[in-house]
Design a protein around this motif. Structure first.
Motif, PDB file in Angstrom:
ATOM      1  N   TRP A   4      -3.224   7.802   4.646  1.00  0.00           N
ATOM      2  CA  TRP A   4      -2.166   6.782   4.321  1.00  0.00           C
ATOM      3  C   TRP A   4      -2.372   5.559   5.113  1.00  0.00           C
ATOM      4  O   TRP A   4      -2.674   5.546   6.303  1.00  0.00           O
ATOM      5  N   CYS A   5      -2.094   4.552   4.545  1.00  0.00           N
ATOM      6  CA  CYS A   5      -1.848   3.192   5.228  1.00  0.00           C
ATOM      7  C   CYS A   5      -0.154   2.692   5.017  1.00  0.00           C
ATOM      8  O   CYS A   5       0.006   2.611   3.865  1.00  0.00           O
ATOM      9  N   ASP A   6       0.253   2.753   6.063  1.00  0.00           N
ATOM     10  CA  ASP A   6       1.877   2.411   6.038  1.00  0.00           C
ATOM     11  C   ASP A   6       2.599   3.211   4.919  1.00  0.00           C
ATOM     12  O   ASP A   6       3.230   2.645   3.946  1.00  0.00           O
ATOM     13  N   GLY A   7       2.202   4.649   5.042  1.00  0.00           N
ATOM     14  CA  GLY A   7       2.794   5.568   3.923  1.00  0.00           C
ATOM     15  C   GLY A   7       2.252   5.328   2.441  1.00  0.00           C
ATOM     16  O   GLY A   7       2.675   6.432   1.561  1.00  0.00           O
ATOM     17  N   MET A   8       1.252   4.620   2.395  1.00  0.00           N
ATOM     18  CA  MET A   8       0.814   4.555   0.913  1.00  0.00           C
ATOM     19  C   MET A   8      -0.557   5.439   0.996  1.00  0.00           C
ATOM     20  O   MET A   8      -1.462   4.871   1.853  1.00  0.00           O
ATOM     21  N   TYR A  42      -2.487  -3.520  -2.413  1.00  0.00           N
ATOM     22  CA  TYR A  42      -1.589  -3.500  -1.093  1.00  0.00           C
ATOM     23  C   TYR A  42      -2.170  -4.530  -0.244  1.00  0.00           C
ATOM     24  O   TYR A  42      -1.460  -5.362   0.443  1.00  0.00           O
ATOM     25  N   HIS A  63       7.376  13.188  -1.030  1.00  0.00           N
ATOM     26  CA  HIS A  63       6.142  11.859  -1.255  1.00  0.00           C
ATOM     27  C   HIS A  63       5.993  11.140   0.071  1.00  0.00           C
ATOM     28  O   HIS A  63       4.850  10.938   0.461  1.00  0.00           O
ATOM     29  N   GLN A  64       6.967  10.874   0.869  1.00  0.00           N
ATOM     30  CA  GLN A  64       6.875  10.079   2.061  1.00  0.00           C
ATOM     31  C   GLN A  64       7.227  10.666   3.377  1.00  0.00           C
ATOM     32  O   GLN A  64       6.948  10.031   4.360  1.00  0.00           O
ATOM     33  N   LYS A  65       7.730  12.078   3.344  1.00  0.00           N
ATOM     34  CA  LYS A  65       7.826  12.548   4.529  1.00  0.00           C
ATOM     35  C   LYS A  65       9.170  11.607   5.388  1.00  0.00           C
ATOM     36  O   LYS A  65       9.199  11.554   6.596  1.00  0.00           O
ATOM     37  N   ASN A 123       5.858   0.757   3.771  1.00  0.00           N
ATOM     38  CA  ASN A 123       6.603   1.784   3.575  1.00  0.00           C
ATOM     39  C   ASN A 123       7.685   1.734   2.415  1.00  0.00           C
ATOM     40  O   ASN A 123       8.044   2.498   1.489  1.00  0.00           O
ATOM     41  N   VAL A 171       6.271   1.084  -0.631  1.00  0.00           N
ATOM     42  CA  VAL A 171       5.628   2.413  -1.576  1.00  0.00           C
ATOM     43  C   VAL A 171       7.026   3.210  -1.826  1.00  0.00           C
ATOM     44  O   VAL A 171       7.095   3.643  -3.001  1.00  0.00           O
TER      45      VAL A 171
END
Lengths: 315, 744
Positions: A138-142, A175, B299-301, B335, B338
């Motif tokens: 993950w990078c910043d949640g992605m 991104y 998906h993101q916690k 975040n 996303v």
């Protein structure tokens, strides 16, 4: 080559930087496999080369097709044709994670302001009879990559273990480049005499293939092709290892594997056409897996797959 | 994140250790360990190492273990510096025993002939003794062995190999830190596991402090880790996350939606938690809150942040693993981006689904119902559509039981699973039912129908709420009846620990739906009917039943020569219900024998009746009168049964008062009359508690009767009258349960 501390300006620059980075790490930079595949993993440089004991290091871009993901070019990040960047190193080096992080740095990700995380994600490919343990990164949640230590491929234990990296290039590039819609992302340098966006290159094909995948592809033909590929794969593998013409031992793992790849893609197309029921699905996957396994069995009988005359001649 | 000066959970006592009681510190440093495995692994490390040390003869004062995404750590304090020497004496064969006996003894002790001692045991002759002395071993040697063994045999749920090595660990293992420290300093315990040599080195945070450093003790270790941006203790990380998240939310008049599982998981994803609160774009605030919550969590916690005034989810909390010069602005922006994409998907599904739900089709949500025809439920039990049709038939029958409108129940049954075809449930299977409720409401269906869509899955477990609304109850019953009878008919019953279709849960669900709603249903007949529904609509079930018909015992063939396989299966299924009921009641404190006593009564397939009996009996048994009444009852019954057997007659005539000879006998007549006057109407009203109370009141007269009266009078007519009197006790007290089945 641009300085790694600067941000890349385009989709293609990200690819070029990855190519340069992994070349510098000693990988053989290969070209995409010339067949339709669902993921970079299907390239024989990954699937077959992860088998056997011979060391290997390869990196390449692989165009990948997922017919069910087609959205006529309208969805901001879903495509039926997209690019994966794939790296395979066997045996996996102890500093595999650091090498990977180095590649992120090379494409302009600054670790002092971004949050990079390795989140459990075990990988399994039912059609390849393969599994491994690793993470989605993950990078910043992605999710920007899949990172896997292969444990089994084609039903064979991996000895030694390969480290595999898969970057979803469009998502990663969107991104880094700050694009909200994939079609708006600069494909080449926006300062070029003829600047092209991703949409300029692919919108047309996304529309055409979405229509064909979902509504037009002839399912009877696809079904027949599936059966043909399956039969041909089996027939190739039934040939004796020794070639009667040259008198040499020539195990035809790769031509057979091409047929397995074909069968796999045809299955994906049939799936997109919605003609495969839930119960049939498992059966089809099983048929493709049987082909993949048979090809893996054949590959380990080749010299590239670690077979040696010395070890196998009668004592 | 603020610095935390205090050391971790270290008992003050350890600072006063004796010099010969060193402390052990172990850290196994690896690539990222899955969050869900960390706390278990820390506990396993502690257990395996300390057990191994103790088994090898060491003792210790205390131990603690810790985990982060990249490390497992163990501290053992006040360890003995070496194991105690041991001396063991073993008696062998006599000196004049055959050579083989001596050889065997030498082999088993590992000694030679001249190392044995011969001792004269007097009458028993001269006997060989082996004296095995084992010197104490230094702690370091033992630790090295125990740790290597622990690493090689660690019980990870899933482990892997890497590179060209053969070692298995959850992810590649990079460092083994293993030191023994006392006031004189620290020493590395030397060991080497597949090329990984132990040392006193570790690393800090992957990005904020990656340089390796050495440590000299647990205190030094945890202090230096904290300086290197690693909080070792998972509960400290979780507490920090929760405290920062709630205060950030509170500052804006909001509250964080509690989710302990998510908190534990997130604490396992970071070594240095940094809490960031972000916004959810306005366009998504119209989504059902459960959808927002599920999407963000899965998906993101992310934690959901709610506005307590409106109940809406308005913000989110994410936990980063790094402090940045821009205070997380870049991370938060990423975040949010996303999340925007994820919620765009959710919104897309929601809007597509609403188009189907709101469309003016007949029946409502027709495309979804149609799609269920192609979804296989089970290859022998047909499609989801087949299943829904059966559930609708059953639910209609049950409408009478729950006093609901038949048409409404049938309508609810038909749409209850429509949401399985929706895009949202395809994406988030855990929202099944809940989405059904939203969509049924959007389809303009009655609110009771909408709730049935959500509630017909309930109860999911012994602690789950039981629906009470009649429509929901009818559909919930039908859903579970169909599951159980279908799988019973095709002989797919749970065995041992295997219950892949959760049939035990279904049976308990039906039980609770009936009992807790006080519903009356003859289960045997209804189960039989449901099985017949399966066979009437499904060829493969019919074929299974034809096979089963052959196995029906001849004794059970009815007068028309019919082999009732449906009835046999229903009876088998009923006993499964009774077993589940026993477990259920036992958990509520009703003893086994009480249940057996009630099961022996007629209509025991009416579970509500059965539980009423069991509750009343179990309550009565808790009173002194009740417990003693049972003794009196049993005494009466034993005497009576014995005499009846002996005489070959049943003493069932009404006893005559005029034949009573003693006051106690007369008193019992009176008491029985009085009790019967209360018991008869109570039994008619199924008020078993009142009936049992009235029975318990008989305890005194019955005891007095047995005390004073000899049953076997020499006058035969008096004897027979007394036996008939005992029979009255048996009849009056036997209405609630078969008291002879009670223990003791």
């Amino acid at each position: 080559m641009a300085d790694a501390t600067t941000k890349p300006a385009s989709f293609q620059e990200i690819i070029l930087r990855l190519q340069a980075y992994w070349a510098a790490q000693g990988c053989a930079v290969m070209q995409p496999y010339d067949m339709e595949v669902g993921a970079g993993t299907f390239h024989p440089a990954t699937t077959l080369r992860s088998l056997g004991s011979n060391p290997w290091a390869a990196a390449y871009v692989q165009p990948s097709r997922r017919p069910t993901d087609g959205r006529y070019g309208e969805n901001p990040n879903r495509l039926q044709h997209y690019y994966q960047y794939q790296v395979l190193i066997k045996p996996s080096p102890p500093q595999m994670q650091e090498l990977y992080l180095g590649s992120l740095k090379a494409i302009g990700i600054d670790f002092s302001v971004h949050d990079i995380r390795f989140v459990e994600d075990d990988w399994e490919s039912p059609t390849l009879g393969a599994w491994g343990l690793g993470w989605e990164v993950w990078c910043d949640g992605m999710e920007v990559s899949q990172f896997t230590y292969f444990q089994q491929v084609g039903g064979h234990d991996c000895k030694p273990v390969s480290g595999e990296l898969t970057y979803g290039l469009e998502r990663l590039a969107m991104y880094i480049l700050g694009a909200d819609h994939v079609m708006e992302m600069p494909y080449n340098d926006p300062q070029s005499p003829i600047p092209l966006t991703y949409g300029d290159v692919f919108r047309q094909t996304e529309q055409e293939y979405s229509r064909w995948n979902f509504d037009v592809a002839d399912t009877d033909t696809l079904l027949q092709h599936f059966k043909d590929a399956e039969a041909e794969c089996t027939r190739i593998l039934e040939q004796p290892y020794d070639d009667p013409k040259t008198g040499k031992r020539i195990v035809m793992a790769h031509p057979a594997y091409d047929q397995a790849i074909k069968a796999s893609h045809l299955f994906n197309l049939l799936d997109a056409r919605g003609v495969i029921s839930v119960t049939e699905r498992q059966a089809y996957i099983g048929r493709v897996r049987a082909l993949s396994k048979a090809c893996a069995d054949a590959f380990v009988q080749t010299e590239a797959g670690g077979w040696t005359q010395a070890e196998n001649s009668p004592a | 994140m603020t610095a935390r000066p205090q050391a971790l959970n270290v008992p003050p006592s350890r600072r006063k250790k004796a010099t010969d009681m060193p402390d052990l510190l172990i850290e196994l440093f690896s690539e990222e360990i899955p969050a869900r495995m960390q706390s278990r692994a820390a506990a396993d490390l502690k257990k395996l190492v300390t057990d191994g040390l103790v088994e090898a003869g060491l003792t210790y004062a205390s131990a603690g273990s810790f985990s982060t995404p990249r490390r497992l750590a163990l501290t053992v304090e006040g360890l003995t510096s070496e194991s105690a020497a041991t001396r063991e004496e073993r008696k062998g064969p006599r000196t004049d025993a055959p050579a083989q006996a001596l050889e065997g003894f030498l082999r088993s002790t590992g000694l030679t002939r001249d190392q044995l001692e011969a001792r004269d045991l007097g009458k028993k002759g001269e006997v060989f003794f082996a004296v095995i002395e084992k010197p104490g071993r230094p702690a370091a040697e033992i630790i090295a062995e125990v740790l290597e063994d622990t690493i090689r045999n660690f019980p990870w749920p899933k482990s892997m190999k890497w590179g060209a090595g053969n070692l298995k660990w959850v992810r590649p293992l990079h460092r083994i830190l293993c030191i023994l420290s006392d006031e004189a300093g620290a020493e590395v315990v030397p060991l080497d596991v597949d090329g990984i040599a132990s040392a006193d080195m570790t690393e800090g945070h992957r990005f904020m402090a990656p340089a390796p450093f050495s440590v000299t003790s647990f205190e030094d270790y945890s202090t230096k880790l904290k300086r290197a941006h690693v909080v070792l203790d998972a509960s400290e990380r979780a507490d920090h996350i929760w405290a920062d998240a709630t205060s950030a939310a509170f500052a804006q008049g909001l509250e964080v939606v509690e989710d302990k599982g998510l908190l534990a998981e997130v604490a396992g994803l970071v070594e240095w938690p940094v809490v960031l609160m972000g916004d959810i774009d306005e366009t998504f605030l119209g989504l059902p809150p459960e959808v927002l919550q599920t999407s963000m969590k899965e998906h993101q916690k992310f934690f959901s942040v709610r506005n307590p005034k409106t109940g809406r989810i308005e913000k989110f909390v994410t936990v980063a693993n790094v402090e940045t010069p821009d205070n997380g602005a870049t991370i938060l922006a990423g975040n949010q981006k996303v999340l925007f994409a994820r919620l765009s998907d959710a919104k897309f599904f929601w809007e597509n689904d609403l188009r189907v739900a709101q469309a003016d089709t007949e029946p409502r949500m027709k495309p979804w119902l149609y799609a269920l025809e192609t979804v296989t439920f089970h290859n022998k039990l047909g499609s989801q559509k087949d299943r829904i049709d059966r559930i609708a038939l059953l639910a209609r029958r049950f409408a009478n039981v729950v006093e609901a409108n038949q048409d409404q129940v049938e309508e609810a049954a038909k749409v209850a699973k429509a949401d399985l075809s929706s895009e949202m449930v395809y994406e988030f299977p855990e929202l099944q039912g809940l989405m059904g409720r939203y969509y049924a409401a959007e389809a303009g269906l009655d609110v009771s129908v909408a709730f049935a869509c959500e509630e017909h899955y309930s109860p999911l477990g012994p602690a789950d709420d039981v629906p009470t609304s009649p429509v929901s109850v009818a559909v919930a019953l039908a859903d579970k009846f169909d599951m159980l009878t279908g799988f019973w008919a095709i002989d797919e019953k749970p065995t041992g620990s295997k219950d892949p279709f959760a049939l035990r849960r279904s049976a308990l669900g039906i039980t609770r739906l009936l009992v807790e709603n006080g519903l009356r249903m003859p289960l045997q007949a209804e189960l039989r009917q449901a099985i017949a529904t399966h066979s009437a609509t499904n060829n493969s079930v019919e074929a299974e039943l034809e096979m089963a018909r052959i196995d029906v015992p001849d004794a059970d063939v009815d007068k028309h020569g019919l082999r009732d396989a449906e009835g046999e299966i229903a009876a088998d299924l009923l006993s499964f219900f009774h077993d589940r009921l026993k477990v259920f009641l036992k958990d509520k404190g009703v003893p086994h024998d009480v249940i057996d006593a009630c099961l022996a009564m007629p209509n025991s397939d009416d579970l509500t009746l059965l539980v009423k009996r069991a509750d009343a009996l179990s309550e009565t048994l808790k009173t002194e009168d009740g417990a003693n009444l049972i003794q009196g009852y049993k005494r009466a019954n034993n005497i009576l049964s014995k005499e009846e057997e002996k005489d070959g007659v049943f003493y069932e005539l009404d006893p005559k008062v005029k034949l009573a000879e003693t006051d106690e006998e007369l008193a019992l007549f009176d008491a029985l009359d009085a009790a019967e006057a209360k018991i008869t109407p109570a039994m008619e009203a199924e008020d078993f508690t009142s009936a049992m109370t009235a029975m318990a009141a008989l305890r005194g007269p019955i005891d007095a009767f047995f005390e004073a009266v000899k049953i076997n009078s020499e006058v035969e007519i008096v004897r027979r009258n007394r036996l008939c009197l005992l029979n009255r006790i048996r009849v009056i007290c036997g209405g609630v349960a078969d008291l002879t089945k009670l223990d003791g």
